[in-house]
Design an enzyme around this catalytic site. Structure first.
Site, PDB file in Angstrom:
ATOM      1  N   TYR A  51     106.003  -1.323 -16.154  1.00 18.02           N
ATOM      2  CA  TYR A  51     104.124  -1.401 -16.812  1.00 18.02           C
ATOM      3  C   TYR A  51     103.556   0.464 -16.482  1.00 18.02           C
ATOM      4  O   TYR A  51     103.621   0.562 -17.334  1.00 18.02           O
ATOM      5  CB  TYR A  51     103.617  -2.267 -16.641  1.00 18.02           C
ATOM      6  CG  TYR A  51     102.424  -2.417 -17.959  1.00 18.02           C
ATOM      7  CD1 TYR A  51     102.617  -2.379 -19.214  1.00 18.02           C
ATOM      8  CD2 TYR A  51     100.926  -2.608 -17.125  1.00 18.02           C
ATOM      9  CE1 TYR A  51     101.083  -2.218 -19.485  1.00 18.02           C
ATOM     10  CE2 TYR A  51      99.839  -2.530 -17.482  1.00 18.02           C
ATOM     11  CZ  TYR A  51      99.871  -2.578 -19.185  1.00 18.02           C
ATOM     12  OH  TYR A  51      98.878  -2.309 -19.853  1.00 18.02           O
ATOM     13  N   ALA A  52     102.905   0.256 -15.293  1.00 18.60           N
ATOM     14  CA  ALA A  52     102.203   0.790 -14.996  1.00 18.60           C
ATOM     15  C   ALA A  52     102.848   2.404 -15.019  1.00 18.60           C
ATOM     16  O   ALA A  52     102.725   3.328 -15.576  1.00 18.60           O
ATOM     17  CB  ALA A  52     102.087   0.804 -13.628  1.00 18.60           C
TER      18      ALA A  52
ATOM     19  N   ASP B  79     100.263 -16.377  -4.890  1.00 17.45           N
ATOM     20  CA  ASP B  79     100.508 -15.203  -3.399  1.00 17.45           C
ATOM     21  C   ASP B  79      98.617 -15.635  -2.560  1.00 17.45           C
ATOM     22  O   ASP B  79      98.506 -14.421  -1.792  1.00 17.45           O
ATOM     23  CB  ASP B  79     100.698 -14.024  -3.142  1.00 17.45           C
ATOM     24  CG  ASP B  79     102.307 -13.832  -3.192  1.00 17.45           C
ATOM     25  OD1 ASP B  79     103.372 -14.324  -3.187  1.00 17.45           O
ATOM     26  OD2 ASP B  79     102.382 -13.275  -4.259  1.00 17.45           O
ATOM     27  N   GLY B  80      98.056 -16.412  -2.218  1.00 22.07           N
ATOM     28  CA  GLY B  80      96.981 -17.247  -1.995  1.00 22.07           C
ATOM     29  C   GLY B  80      95.524 -16.665  -2.581  1.00 22.07           C
ATOM     30  O   GLY B  80      94.459 -17.446  -1.965  1.00 22.07           O
TER      31      GLY B  80
END
Ligand code: UDP
Length: 361
Positions: free
Chosen positions: A162-163, A228-229
């Protein structure tokens, strides 16, 4: 002006369409869905063309030719989709957007192209070899339009398609500016949030953005999951601030936006995803809670479990808004807590839960 607002029925698009109509412009919207603009669909200065720009029956040329200004918001902009349908993300976000840009070049029309802050990628502090005296210093995560380097992950972490598609599109617009005198303005939004941002996750198939996952968990008493936290950080920007900035770009006083790129985002509103979950849960408990439904637990889940293989993340991104401040006089004013309250209130009180809502793809 006659404004062609492509994707003017989406989250940013619907708010922008309303503003353009309120300012007295005539607006032609091309979009797949009408649900977010339903309340002004019969406005006398609005023409709504319900079409998929990818359809072979759709021809962009006459629309561009008839417009004084073209705004392109058409995109797949939800990370879940970059993992699930990466080729389609490239096709829509690069190939189809390029056709629009080339029609603008051909007809000598000004284009406002929405891109993404994701073009900046990850911060230098995340590079294994980066030796920084103070990796937490916001300077390492503050991105400016014409100076910052772009750091994207490897090809096998296909989130970056996407980027990369958006970055390539920006580079092609810049090249058309150089070689053909093309007049464009690129906008890089930093996590806009507000009413109508997305559908609620449990109500239809698809993967919305984090706000909708959390809102859905609050309404239904299910779990809020931190990918992821949840230590990754974002700068949230309220849609009203975003529309103020965008409208200044539409007005383009003295041509200050010609062939320029603008970050639109609020540098004061940096918050980790964990803090976002906690703040939303706190606001919900204080203002909206149905006592029959338990408040959700907040748990951490691995990114690849949540999104699938190939997931990677932008760890931190703060906009440098010096350009928008100095050239447009723009200053975002909404703090995080207030924007969350306003957006949550919409999803509790106004979101049309009984009506079918637009699917993400
Ligand atoms: N995220 C999360 N829980 C969710 C959904 C997303 O922790 O239920 C994380 C996601 O991994 C990302 C951040 O929230 O780090 C923001 O994700 P979003 O989908 O809003 O879009 P992004 O800012 O990455 O474009």
């Amino acid at each position: 002006m006659n404004i062609l607002n492509l994707g003017g029925g989406g989250f940013i698009g619907s708010h922008l369409t309303k503003r353009l109509l309120d300012e007295g412009h005539s607006v032609t919207v091309v979009d797949l869905w009408t649900d977010k603009v339903e309340e002004f669909l019969d406005h006398p200065r609005l023409t709504f063309v319900q079409q998929d720009i990818r359809s072979p029956q759709f021809h962009i040329d006459p629309f561009v030719e008839a417009a004084d200004l073209v705004i392109d918001l058409i995109a797949y902009a939800n990370p879940g989709l970059y993992l699930r349908i990466p080729i389609e993300v490239f096709r829509l976000n690069f190939q189809e957007n390029l056709k629009i840009a080339e029609a603008c070049v051909h007809h000598k029309k000004r284009l406002i192209q929405f891109s993404t802050c994701e073009v900046y990628g990850r911060t230098a502090a995340t590079l294994k070899h980066a030796r920084l005296a103070d990796p937490e210093d916001p300077i390492h995560a503050t991105f400016s339009e014409d100076e910052s380097e772009f750091i994207l992950g490897p090809v096998n972490r296909h989130r970056w398609i996407y980027a990369c598609s958006k970055q390539l599109l920006e580079r092609v617009l810049h090249a058309y500016g150089l070689e053909a005198g093309f007049n464009y303005t690129i906008v890089r939004p930093f996590n806009f949030i507000g009413p109508k941002i997305d559908f609620l996750q449990s109500e239809q198939e698809g993967i919305p953005r984090v706000f909708s996952f959390f809102m859905d968990a609050l309404i239904n008493g299910t779990t809020m999951k931190l990918v992821d936290g949840g230590e990754q950080r974002r700068c949230y920007t309220y849609i009203d601030d975003a529309i103020e900035g965008t409208y200044a770009i539409v007005e383009n006083p003295g041509g200050v936006c010609d062939r320029q790129i603008f970050n639109l985002g609020s540098p004061y509103n940096e918050i980790s995803i964990r803090q976002l979950a906690e703040t939303m849960r706190e606001i919900y408990a204080e203002q909206f809670r149905d006592p029959a439904i338990p408040l959700p637990n907040i748990v951490s889940v691995p990114g690849e479990t949540f999104y699938g293989k190939g997931y990677d993340d932008s760890n931190r991104r703060i906009p440098d808004i010096t350009k928008a401040r100095t050239l447009l006089g723009w200053e975002p004013v909404w703090p995080v807590r207030k924007m969350l309250e306003a957006t949550m209130s919409y999803y509790v009180h106004e979101y049309p839960r009984t009506k079918p809502v637009a699917v993400a793809y």
